[in-house]
Design a protein around this motif. Structure first.
Motif, PDB file in Angstrom:
ATOM      1  N   SER A   8       0.840  -1.189   0.000  1.00 56.02           N
ATOM      2  CA  SER A   8       0.000   0.000   0.000  1.00 56.02           C
ATOM      3  C   SER A   8       0.884   1.251   0.000  1.00 56.02           C
ATOM      4  O   SER A   8       1.684   1.451   0.920  1.00 56.02           O
ATOM      5  CB  SER A   8      -0.898  -0.002   1.238  1.00 56.02           C
ATOM      6  OG  SER A   8      -1.564   1.233   1.379  1.00 56.02           O
ATOM      7  N   LEU A  37     -11.033  -2.031   2.553  1.00 56.21           N
ATOM      8  CA  LEU A  37      -9.804  -2.250   3.325  1.00 56.21           C
ATOM      9  C   LEU A  37      -9.542  -1.040   4.218  1.00 56.21           C
ATOM     10  O   LEU A  37      -9.602   0.104   3.760  1.00 56.21           O
ATOM     11  CB  LEU A  37      -8.637  -2.476   2.378  1.00 56.21           C
ATOM     12  CG  LEU A  37      -7.246  -2.626   2.994  1.00 56.21           C
ATOM     13  CD1 LEU A  37      -7.182  -3.828   3.930  1.00 56.21           C
ATOM     14  CD2 LEU A  37      -6.191  -2.727   1.907  1.00 56.21           C
ATOM     15  N   TYR A  39      -6.965   0.553   7.468  1.00 59.97           N
ATOM     16  CA  TYR A  39      -5.753   0.498   8.304  1.00 59.97           C
ATOM     17  C   TYR A  39      -5.898   1.521   9.434  1.00 59.97           C
ATOM     18  O   TYR A  39      -6.438   2.609   9.235  1.00 59.97           O
ATOM     19  CB  TYR A  39      -4.496   0.826   7.497  1.00 59.97           C
ATOM     20  CG  TYR A  39      -4.138  -0.163   6.416  1.00 59.97           C
ATOM     21  CD1 TYR A  39      -3.586  -1.403   6.734  1.00 59.97           C
ATOM     22  CD2 TYR A  39      -4.344   0.147   5.077  1.00 59.97           C
ATOM     23  CE1 TYR A  39      -3.240  -2.310   5.744  1.00 59.97           C
ATOM     24  CE2 TYR A  39      -4.006  -0.747   4.080  1.00 59.97           C
ATOM     25  CZ  TYR A  39      -3.457  -1.974   4.418  1.00 59.97           C
ATOM     26  OH  TYR A  39      -3.125  -2.869   3.434  1.00 59.97           O
ATOM     27  N   ILE A  55      -5.552  -3.966  11.046  1.00 64.32           N
ATOM     28  CA  ILE A  55      -6.017  -4.212   9.689  1.00 64.32           C
ATOM     29  C   ILE A  55      -7.426  -4.788   9.731  1.00 64.32           C
ATOM     30  O   ILE A  55      -7.731  -5.655  10.553  1.00 64.32           O
ATOM     31  CB  ILE A  55      -5.086  -5.202   8.953  1.00 64.32           C
ATOM     32  CG1 ILE A  55      -3.648  -4.716   8.999  1.00 64.32           C
ATOM     33  CG2 ILE A  55      -5.535  -5.401   7.506  1.00 64.32           C
ATOM     34  CD1 ILE A  55      -2.647  -5.778   8.628  1.00 64.32           C
ATOM     35  N   THR A  57      -9.900  -6.253   6.636  1.00 60.10           N
ATOM     36  CA  THR A  57      -9.959  -6.543   5.208  1.00 60.10           C
ATOM     37  C   THR A  57     -10.979  -7.631   4.936  1.00 60.10           C
ATOM     38  O   THR A  57     -11.209  -8.490   5.792  1.00 60.10           O
ATOM     39  CB  THR A  57      -8.569  -6.986   4.698  1.00 60.10           C
ATOM     40  OG1 THR A  57      -8.662  -7.307   3.305  1.00 60.10           O
ATOM     41  CG2 THR A  57      -8.064  -8.194   5.449  1.00 60.10           C
ATOM     42  N   GLN A 124      -1.681  -6.980   3.588  1.00 62.92           N
ATOM     43  CA  GLN A 124      -2.984  -7.386   3.071  1.00 62.92           C
ATOM     44  C   GLN A 124      -2.846  -8.334   1.885  1.00 62.92           C
ATOM     45  O   GLN A 124      -3.602  -9.298   1.747  1.00 62.92           O
ATOM     46  CB  GLN A 124      -3.777  -6.150   2.662  1.00 62.92           C
ATOM     47  CG  GLN A 124      -5.256  -6.412   2.397  1.00 62.92           C
ATOM     48  CD  GLN A 124      -5.636  -6.286   0.930  1.00 62.92           C
ATOM     49  OE1 GLN A 124      -4.790  -5.953   0.108  1.00 62.92           O
ATOM     50  NE2 GLN A 124      -6.887  -6.556   0.614  1.00 62.92           N
TER      51      GLN A 124
END
Length: 368
Positions: A8, A37, A39, A55, A57, A124
């Motif tokens: 990312s 997604l 963070y 995280i 996801t 991820q």
């Protein structure tokens, strides 16, 4: 917008800033990226070399089972990113599936630091890739030996499932394509046809063969009609052993997971390009019309005066049109009586009113 890199960019940028900071700082960042997604990055002044990364996801799961947490093999894969720097915190932060404690003091102050932080930023991609790898390993080999290649339905995004069919010599991955707007379907079909032509040419001989069909392929026989009802057709890739050797495995798995996002990104960019070209073309036409109008308005005739001095007389557009086409005379001619040659002669001969004589005769009386 979708990010097709494993790491990312936004997460990598924040982690590098915290790593290169001269003094401890207290920060808290929330990042939202494509595909639901999220963070959460947090650091404290009291913990100078520690950063907490949480995280959330979507989890890759089969069509029959929905996973709400990471399996053990995924946890072990995350630990293997950099076991000296990465430590999993139990329990995870509320609202997130995984929380990592990063120890920056154990990262060397060399060029390897950027590589390690890049690997951490791709957590991820590591999670999704490990899930797909494990799902492919757990396929029942008895079905393959018997020749019954049952497809595995995988769900990453809620309305975008795809199928993996494991065969003795290859893997066939099938993507049902769906769109909401008709214009997207037209652009996507053109893209798929070009992808098939280029992928099956000699230039891309090493790439997996690609096929597109408006109807479901034979591998998906027996699947529910709801999953096979599409308006964009079906795209299939044949993955052989040479496409998953060594480091190619991670790249192949990541590209397959992001194929739907790539198609949508291409369609969106194509529509934006077409709209920009249309606006540019319209602007050029408007400028051409305005330039023509200005030339007519600035038409100047030179007239010689009494003293020999040339005078400049400016004529408007209406004056020019009146003098050029003599519209006044034409309008008067249109208003005047219509004349037909030979009509009077025809009228005298055929349209003359007949004279009638009275049956009764009258005689004038004379005065007595």
């Amino acid at each position: 917008m979708a990010c097709f890199e494993r790491a990312s960019p936004a997460l990598k940028h924040i982690l590098l800033q915290l790593y290169r900071a001269d003094k401890p700082v207290a920060v808290e960042h929330n990042l939202h990226e494509f595909g639901s997604l999220q963070y959460h990055i947090q650091s404290y002044v009291s913990e100078a070399h520690h950063v907490y990364l949480s995280i959330s996801t979507p989890i890759l799961s089969t069509g029959s089972s929905i996973l709400y947490g990471f399996p053990q093999y995924t946890i072990e894969t995350v630990k293997g990113i950099c076991h000296e720097v990465v430590q999993i915190v139990e329990p995870a932060k509320t609202g997130y599936q995984l929380t990592l404690k990063l120890d920056f003091s154990k990262i060397p102050r060399k060029k390897d630091a950027v590589k390690i932080i890049t690997d951490i930023s791709s957590v991820q991609a590591v999670i999704l890739s490990s899930q797909l790898k494990e799902l492919l390993k757990n396929v029942n080999d008895e079905e393959i030996s018997e020749g019954t290649y049952k497809p595995i339905k995988l769900v990453y995004h809620p309305n975008e499932p795809f199928y993996v069919v494991k065969q003795p010599a290859k893997l066939t991955v099938v993507f049902p394509i769906r769109f909401k707007e008709h214009s997207d379907i037209v652009i996507a079909k053109a893209f798929f046809q070009e992808l098939v032509d280029v992928g099956n040419s000699g230039v891309c001989a090493r790439a997996p063969p690609c096929y597109w069909s408006p109807i479901p392929p034979p591998e998906l026989r027996g699947e529910s009609m709801k999953d096979l009802s599409t308006n964009g057709g079906f795209v299939s890739f044949e993955i052989s052993a040479r496409h998953i050797e060594g480091k190619k495995l991670d790249k192949t798995v990541w590209n397959l997971l992001n194929f739907n996002a790539l198609v949508k990104y291409h369609v969106k960019c194509t529509k934006g390009f077409v709209q920009r070209r249309m606006r540019s073309r319209l602007q050029s036409l408007v400028e051409a019309l305005q330039h023509t109008g200005m030339e007519e308005d600035n038409n100047i005739r030179k007239v010689k005066g009494r003293r020999g001095v040339k005078k400049l007389i400016k004529f408007t557009r209406n004056t020019i049109l009146r003098k050029r086409w003599n519209l006044t005379k034409k309008i008067k001619r249109l208003r005047s009586r219509i004349r037909i040659r030979g009509f009077k002669k025809f009228q005298r001969r055929w349209l003359r009113l007949p004279s009638f004589s009275s049956v009764m005769s009258y005689q004038k009386l004379e005065k007595l």
